[in-house]
Enzyme design. Structure first.
Site, PDB file in Angstrom:
ATOM      1  N   GLU A  78      14.909 -25.925   6.188  1.00  0.00           N
ATOM      2  CA  GLU A  78      13.834 -26.903   5.886  1.00  0.00           C
ATOM      3  C   GLU A  78      13.540 -28.014   6.832  1.00  0.00           C
ATOM      4  OE1 GLU A  78      16.675 -26.325   4.423  1.00  0.00           O
ATOM      5  OE2 GLU A  78      18.012 -28.139   3.863  1.00  0.00           O
ATOM      6  N   HIS A 103      10.746 -23.547  -2.196  1.00  0.00           N
ATOM      7  CA  HIS A 103      11.978 -23.918  -1.961  1.00  0.00           C
ATOM      8  C   HIS A 103      12.094 -25.215  -0.603  1.00  0.00           C
ATOM      9  CE1 HIS A 103      16.321 -23.871  -2.181  1.00  0.00           C
ATOM     10  NE2 HIS A 103      16.331 -23.969  -1.030  1.00  0.00           N
ATOM     11  N   GLU A 104      11.468 -24.363   0.530  1.00  0.00           N
ATOM     12  CA  GLU A 104      11.789 -25.414   1.702  1.00  0.00           C
ATOM     13  C   GLU A 104      10.948 -26.532   1.563  1.00  0.00           C
ATOM     14  OE1 GLU A 104      14.282 -24.430   3.122  1.00  0.00           O
ATOM     15  OE2 GLU A 104      14.388 -22.487   2.527  1.00  0.00           O
ATOM     16  N   HIS A 128      12.518 -29.474  -0.121  1.00  0.00           N
ATOM     17  CA  HIS A 128      13.591 -30.099   0.735  1.00  0.00           C
ATOM     18  C   HIS A 128      13.051 -31.239   1.320  1.00  0.00           C
ATOM     19  CE1 HIS A 128      17.241 -27.757   0.345  1.00  0.00           C
ATOM     20  NE2 HIS A 128      16.639 -26.748   0.696  1.00  0.00           N
ATOM     21  N   GLU A 175      20.654 -28.916  -2.492  1.00  0.00           N
ATOM     22  CA  GLU A 175      20.112 -27.507  -2.888  1.00  0.00           C
ATOM     23  C   GLU A 175      20.015 -27.239  -4.436  1.00  0.00           C
ATOM     24  OE1 GLU A 175      19.155 -25.546  -1.068  1.00  0.00           O
ATOM     25  OE2 GLU A 175      20.015 -26.062   0.886  1.00  0.00           O
ATOM     26  N   ASP A 200      30.540 -23.489   6.192  1.00  0.00           N
ATOM     27  CA  ASP A 200      29.867 -22.644   6.106  1.00  0.00           C
ATOM     28  C   ASP A 200      30.714 -21.422   5.254  1.00  0.00           C
ATOM     29  OD1 ASP A 200      27.845 -22.882   7.996  1.00  0.00           O
ATOM     30  OD2 ASP A 200      28.349 -21.933   9.552  1.00  0.00           O
ATOM     31  N   TYR A 218      23.517 -24.012  -5.341  1.00  0.00           N
ATOM     32  CA  TYR A 218      22.071 -23.943  -5.526  1.00  0.00           C
ATOM     33  C   TYR A 218      21.925 -23.756  -7.232  1.00  0.00           C
ATOM     34  CZ  TYR A 218      21.051 -22.653  -0.752  1.00  0.00           C
ATOM     35  OH  TYR A 218      20.739 -22.557   0.526  1.00  0.00           O
TER      36      TYR A 218
END
Ligand code: ZN
Length: 615
Positions: free
Chosen positions: A275, A299-300, A303, A322, A379, A387
């Site tokens: 995003e 979704h993006e 953001h 998220e 990560d 999410y």
């Protein structure tokens, strides 16, 4: 809001805050590096400060100046996985509210984890090199020296010299002729400038350069892609982008970043989308030709409010980015396509959530909503948990106070933290204080077991989603299950799935993978022949079908799996397929990885190596 320490930065972000970042850099495709100067305008947050500490990771630091004068500096020892602190001596004592301008001359190195450099052969038309960045979560520090924490936000100016067109996470302010100071610049180099007037965290700093063209995809949107793919990408997106923006605006408030553009990247992009402000970076796997995967764009786009305008203060509160985004995305789908689609998407999400919890183990730290990342790499914690657990928490609150009242909280929350960063505790305080004068809502909210939601690992209670759209998928999967146990006269035919959305096919295939007994190989062939899944150009469908086959250890699908693993770099598809192929045929999994590792983005390469147990 009390500032708290972000455990994933080595910078002294509680002592200084970056107000403005001015980056001036040159892209060198021949050296696969970029180099230049970054000027950080830092504001002191305390008295008696003598040193600024910035995050760096595998950077080549050449010089540092403070307020225009050469300064003493040292790059400290590397601390895994956070990089090496750049410690800058200010040469004097600085007090609260004082401004310091730190200028660092630097270059990236071959160990940079944020950038992927592609040779012409790795691009679709094979004519020009390509590069793109992916900084989330903590890779911005391998791109430029910064306070690499989402708790710090600054405005940006970019000045980027490149021989090929450039995109960046700001508003374009022009392209200039470039007079090289040395003869080392690549022919055709121009200067591309951008300005981001809305403060953003370092992880949203983004650049891409290559053979990129653009076309309108809506009144305030452009789509950027390779010239050969441009028309197909434009067609896929142009009907939906503005509808999504308007719908999100009706839920929250007006879109603030002026333009909402989408860059369709080469296939090795590791995520569905990223995003980056003003310009979402997206995987080409969303372009399926039938608009069935464009919800990634919903979704993006979401953001733009949750994550970009209102950000998690550290990666320990990633669900605020998220979970909120997934919630808004599904509300958009519900408003555009009908409420059944809100539920259908939530059902697909629950499946992914359950799988992540199973993969980590139900009592794993990373299955909590608020996680402990001290000493850890964000990560490694990345999964569908933030999410989906985040979504389910917000959906629970939505039902608890009632949709009408909840919808008045949404704009309040996004106004309160607009252009700021927050923690889960700030969220809790804001929610409770917003409803404190509403007796009925307060009684309802008193039932929330915050400790359980924040800190209990594993799955919460599954809500009763509306299964209308999923029922047909479950029924068909049930017929196959009966066939699998040989007590059925069911005769599969293409008409079983005619008129289905690709989402319904996904739910059908995921239901099949959930069976306690894998499908018999003969039935996999029958499914392939009748439904044509192996020929699907939709990665969502093809990856699920291969999953069904690999779970059944169907050797006839191993080479096709290896083939698609060489064509996709999106981790959502690549990681599960590598894990399954590894269980089926470790030699082939290792050979496939070895052959394609240069194609993958460093982030994807790193996690697949961990998944395969390669050091
Ligand atoms: Zn997201």
């Amino acid at each position: 809001m009390a500032l708290s320490k972000d455990p994933n930065t080595l910078s002294n972000h509680l002592e200084f805050s970056t107000a403005h970042t001015a980056i001036s850099l040159t892209l060198s495709f021949s050296k696969s590096s970029l180099y230049g100067e970054v000027e950080l305008t830092l504001k002191a947050l305390a008295d008696g400060l003598k040193q600024v500490v910035l995050d760096t990771s595998f950077l080549d630091i050449k010089a540092v100046a403070v307020n225009g004068k050469g300064a003493k500096w040292i790059v400290g020892d590397r601390v895994e996985p956070y990089g090496s602190p750049l410690k800058i001596d200010l040469g004097k004592t600085v007090n609260s509210q004082d401004e310091v301008i730190v200028k660092v001359t630097w270059g990236t190195t071959e160990k940079c984890t944020a950038l992927q450099w592609m040779t012409p052969e790795q691009t679709s038309n094979k004519r020009h090199p390509y590069m793109f960045s992916q900084c989330q979560a903590i890779h911005a520090r391998s791109l430029y020296p910064s306070q690499d924490t989402p708790s710090i936000k600054s405005t940006f100016d970019f000045s980027i010299r490149s021989p090929l067109p450039v995109c960046a996470s700001g508003l374009p302010t022009g392209v200039r002729h470039f007079v090289p100071a040395t003869s080392s610049s690549e022919p055709g180099t121009l200067v591309y400038t951008f300005r981001q007037p809305i403060p953003m965290p370092s992880y949203l700093m983004a650049i891409a350069s290559g053979d990129i063209a653009n076309a309108a995809a809506g009144p305030r949107s452009l789509v950027y892609a390779g010239p050969e793919e441009l028309l197909r990408c434009k067609k896929e997106l142009e009907d939906d982008v503005e509808t999504f923006i308007k719908t999100a605006e009706s839920l929250i408030y007006a879109y603030e970043w002026t333009t909402y553009n989408v860059l369709i990247l080469p296939p090795s992009f590791p995520y569905g989308g990223m995003e980056n402000p003003c310009i979402t970076f997206a995987t080409p796997t969303i372009i399926s030709g039938d608009k069935s995967n464009v919800d990634v764009i919903a979704h993006e786009l979401s953001h733009s409010w949750s994550g970009n305008l209102v950000s998690n203060a550290s990666w320990e509160h990633f669900w605020l980015n998220e979970g909120w985004t997934t919630y808004i995305e599904r509300r958009i789908q519900g408003k555009v396509h009908g409420d059944k689609h809100f539920h259908f998407s939530a059902i697909i999400g629950w499946k992914a959530f359950k799988e992540s919890v199973e993969l980590f183990g139900a009592d794993h730290e990373f299955t909590k909503l608020v996680i402990d990342l001290k000493g850890k790499d964000p990560d490694d914690a990345f999964s569908s948990v933030p999410y989906e657990k985040g979504f389910n928490f917000l959906y629970y609150l939505d039902r608890l106070v009632g949709r009408g009242k909840w919808d008045t909280f949404i704009p309040h929350y996004f106004s309160t933290y607009r252009r700021k960063s927050l923690t889960s505790f700030d969220f809790k305080d804001t929610l409770l204080s917003f409803f404190s004068k509403d007796a009925e809502a307060s009684v309802a909210l008193a039932k929330v077991d915050w400790d359980t939601w924040f800190y209990k690992p594993g799955l919460p209670k599954k809500p009763d989603f509306d299964t209308t759209l999923a029922d047909a998928c479950y029924a068909l999967a049930g017929s196959w299950q009966a066939l699998n146990s040989s007590n059925s006269f069911f005769k599969p035919s293409p008409s079983d799935i005619s008129g289905w959305t690709s989402g319904q096919i996904v739910v059908f295939l995921e239901r099949i993978t959930d069976f306690p007994t894998p499908l018999r190989k003969g039935l996999i062939k029958l499914m392939r022949d009748e439904y044509g899944f192996l020929k699907s150009e939709n990665a969502e469908i093809l990856s699920r079908f291969l999953t069904v086959g690999l779970k059944a250890k169907d050797e006839t699908l191993y080479s096709k799996t290896a083939e698609v693993l060489g064509g996709w770099g999106r981790m959502k598809f690549v990681r599960p397929l590598y894990r399954l192929l590894n269980e089926c045929d470790r030699k082939l999994a290792l050979e496939t990885f070895e052959k394609n590792k240069g194609f993958y983005h460093p982030i994807c390469r790193g996690v697949v190596m961990k998944d395969l147990g390669i050091n």
